[in-house]
Scaffold this active site. Structure first.
Site, PDB file in Angstrom:
ATOM      1  N   PHE A 220       0.851  -1.199   0.000  1.00 32.60           N
ATOM      2  CA  PHE A 220       0.000   0.000   0.000  1.00 32.60           C
ATOM      3  C   PHE A 220       0.880   1.239   0.000  1.00 32.60           C
ATOM      4  O   PHE A 220       1.782   1.368   0.837  1.00 32.60           O
ATOM      5  CB  PHE A 220      -0.931   0.040   1.219  1.00 32.60           C
ATOM      6  CG  PHE A 220      -1.843   1.244   1.192  1.00 32.60           C
ATOM      7  CD1 PHE A 220      -2.986   1.243   0.396  1.00 32.60           C
ATOM      8  CD2 PHE A 220      -1.540   2.388   1.911  1.00 32.60           C
ATOM      9  CE1 PHE A 220      -3.813   2.363   0.334  1.00 32.60           C
ATOM     10  CE2 PHE A 220      -2.373   3.506   1.863  1.00 32.60           C
ATOM     11  CZ  PHE A 220      -3.505   3.491   1.070  1.00 32.60           C
TER      12      PHE A 220
ATOM     13  N   ASP B  28       9.186   2.774   1.771  1.00 32.22           N
ATOM     14  CA  ASP B  28       8.011   3.461   2.276  1.00 32.22           C
ATOM     15  C   ASP B  28       7.915   3.149   3.767  1.00 32.22           C
ATOM     16  O   ASP B  28       7.415   2.102   4.170  1.00 32.22           O
ATOM     17  CB  ASP B  28       6.766   2.984   1.514  1.00 32.22           C
ATOM     18  CG  ASP B  28       5.498   3.671   2.002  1.00 32.22           C
ATOM     19  OD1 ASP B  28       5.524   4.252   3.107  1.00 32.22           O
ATOM     20  OD2 ASP B  28       4.483   3.596   1.279  1.00 32.22           O
TER      21      ASP B  28
ATOM     22  N   LYS C  80       2.631   9.775   8.403  1.00 31.92           N
ATOM     23  CA  LYS C  80       1.913   9.355   9.609  1.00 31.92           C
ATOM     24  C   LYS C  80       2.483   9.902  10.933  1.00 31.92           C
ATOM     25  O   LYS C  80       2.060  10.938  11.377  1.00 31.92           O
ATOM     26  CB  LYS C  80       1.805   7.838   9.631  1.00 31.92           C
ATOM     27  CG  LYS C  80       0.907   7.327   8.491  1.00 31.92           C
ATOM     28  CD  LYS C  80       0.226   6.014   8.795  1.00 31.92           C
ATOM     29  CE  LYS C  80      -0.924   5.747   7.856  1.00 31.92           C
ATOM     30  NZ  LYS C  80      -0.606   5.034   6.632  1.00 31.92           N
TER      31      LYS C  80
HETATM   32  C1  LIG Z   1      -0.834   5.404   5.183  1.00 33.52           C
HETATM   33  C2  LIG Z   1       0.182   4.977   4.202  1.00 33.52           C
HETATM   34  C3  LIG Z   1       0.376   5.660   2.987  1.00 33.52           C
HETATM   35  C4  LIG Z   1      -0.508   6.809   2.542  1.00 33.52           C
HETATM   36  O1  LIG Z   1      -0.444   7.903   3.398  1.00 33.52           O
HETATM   37  P1  LIG Z   1      -1.546   9.081   3.262  1.00 33.52           P
HETATM   38  O2  LIG Z   1      -1.071  10.108   4.248  1.00 33.52           O
HETATM   39  O3  LIG Z   1      -2.878   8.496   3.589  1.00 33.52           O
HETATM   40  O4  LIG Z   1      -1.486   9.570   1.865  1.00 33.52           O
HETATM   41  C5  LIG Z   1       1.385   5.227   2.155  1.00 33.52           C
HETATM   42  N1  LIG Z   1       2.164   4.174   2.484  1.00 33.52           N
HETATM   43  C6  LIG Z   1       2.010   3.502   3.636  1.00 33.52           C
HETATM   44  C7  LIG Z   1       2.923   2.367   3.956  1.00 33.52           C
HETATM   45  C8  LIG Z   1       1.009   3.861   4.522  1.00 33.52           C
HETATM   46  O5  LIG Z   1       0.839   3.165   5.656  1.00 33.52           O
END
Ligand SMILES: *Cc1c(COP(=O)(O)O)cnc(C)c1O
Length: 394
Positions: free
Chosen positions: A128, A215, A244
């Site tokens: 994701f 990420d 986050k």
């Molecule tokens: C939450 C998340 C995203 C997206 O972040 P947003 O602030 O909602 O755009 C991307 N990568 C990972 C691994 C995430 O947990």
């Protein structure tokens, strides 16, 4: 009440009015133990005094000027973040998806600079990376993509935790310029790769001149018991995406880079009106200082072990539990059957906030500041909810 909101969310029937530490108060003044931290955002818990004070102080002075001018707080934050992440340069934005967008653009620029006209990026199954068009195209979940075709081109999909699959792509595809992956897959159900996987990806990237792009949006900021999850195996990526937990609730994202990737952007290549504004950077600086001063990476590691151990004991006789796994305070409890809505609403009835990922994995992302007693309550309520669920479906 929500008549004028678009219908992309399906919220639980509950509204919170205030929070403190690991606790949230709803409209009936019932308290809830927040074991999700606003999806891994409020690592320092709610209303943390250091963050509140930093926001207050900055709001009184200056909120925003734009990146047409130097921003002192942004420069300070870049230096601090690069220090803890062992990276060289930072770009600031407002969300996780934007941080990944920046990484994707960096990888493509890097490819073009190497004479590759159609650069591609390897991404993982079950991953994701966000909801913008490029990041949903990079995401390995058909549900996230369905209805939004045509997808952005230039991604090659590989199974996660399978170094051999990457080696096959390396032999066959000369257009690859980067690998983008989560060190632990979060939305995908707390999937932890083998210890040697990230170091092997690093070595493969070195062999082929690829950028290793991690990420760490969910895993970063001490969540897994280290500043960043890649540090458990001493793997240093070329590009790291954060968001986050970085602002403890104030929207901020960052794309960090080192080496060639750190030099790829030139003036005009990329930007953000709000990105790195004084308010968001002040909050993030307070977050980093607090994480550092209280050594919350070590605390998250210790708490995580205790909670996983406690859950294993409490659920030892529960045949519905398939596996309890994770790192630090990123914890997954995988069940043998799907449990999504039932378990989350049963937990709310018990005053506990959790989520379910990939249909059958209960995800816990409690704040890093919880006490031993709160951790004990978390174990108790979570195992009660799972025992109850097992009883109703057997
Ligand atoms: C939450 C998340 C995203 C997206 O972040 P947003 O602030 O909602 O755009 C991307 N990568 C990972 C691994 C995430 O947990």
């Amino acid at each position: 009440m929500a008549d004028h909101l678009m219908t992309n969310y399906a919220p639980l029937p509950i509204t919170f009015t205030r929070g403190e530490g690991a606790w949230l108060w709803d409209e009936q003044d019932k308290i809830h133990l927040d074991a999700l931290s606003g999806i891994g955002v409020c690592g320092l818990g709610h209303a943390h005094p250091a963050v509140t004070e930093a926001i207050r102080e900055q709001a009184q002075r200056l909120l925003h000027t734009s990146n047409l001018y130097h921003i002192q707080r942004q420069e300070q934050l870049a230096e601090k973040l690069c220090g803890v992440a062992d990276m060289e340069k930072a770009f600031f934005c407002n969300s996780g998806a934007e941080a990944v967008e920046a990484a994707i653009k960096l990888a493509r620029l890097h490819g073009h600079q190497r004479g590759i006209a159609q650069p591609s990026i390897i991404v993982m199954e079950n991953s994701f990376h966000g909801r913008t068009l490029a990041t949903l195209s990079a995401t390995g979940n058909r549900k996230v993509q369905a209805g939004f075709e045509p997808l952005v081109q230039g991604f090659i999909r590989a199974p996660f935790n399978d170094i051999e699959a990457l080696r096959v792509i390396a032999r066959n595809d000369p257009n690859v310029v980067a690998v983008l992956l989560e060190p632990i897959q979060g939305e995908g159900g707390i999937i932890v790769p083998d210890d040697d996987y990230l170091p092997q990806v690093r070595a493969l990237c070195d062999d082929h001149g690829w950028l290793m792009m991690l990420d760490e949006i969910q895993t970063g900021m001490c969540r897994t018991g280290a500043w960043f999850a890649c540090q458990h195996g001493n793997t240093l990526p070329d590009v790291m995406c954060l968001a986050k937990g970085l602002g403890n609730g104030v929207p901020i994202g960052a794309c960090l880079a080192r080496g060639k990737a750190a030099e790829a952007f030139q003036p005009g290549n990329h930007g953000s009106t709000f990105g790195g504004n004084p308010l968001a950077c002040s909050a993030a600086l307070a977050v980093i200082t607090t994480l550092e001063e209280q050594d919350l990476a070590a605390r998250a590691a210790e708490l995580g072990e205790n909670i996983r151990e406690g859950l294993k004991n409490a659920l030892a006789d529960c045949s519905i539990v398939r596996e309890i796994r994770g790192a630090g305070l990123m914890i997954g409890i995988e069940l043998h059957r799907p449990c999504t809505d039932l378990v989350t609403s049963a937990a709310v009835d018990h005053g506990l906030l959790i989520s379910v990922q990939a249909e059958r994995t209960i995800r816990l992302l409690p704040p890093l500041i919880i006490s031993d007693d709160e951790a004990y309550q978390l174990i108790n309520i979570t195992s009660t909810v799972i025992h109850d669920f097992a009883a109703t479906t057997d």
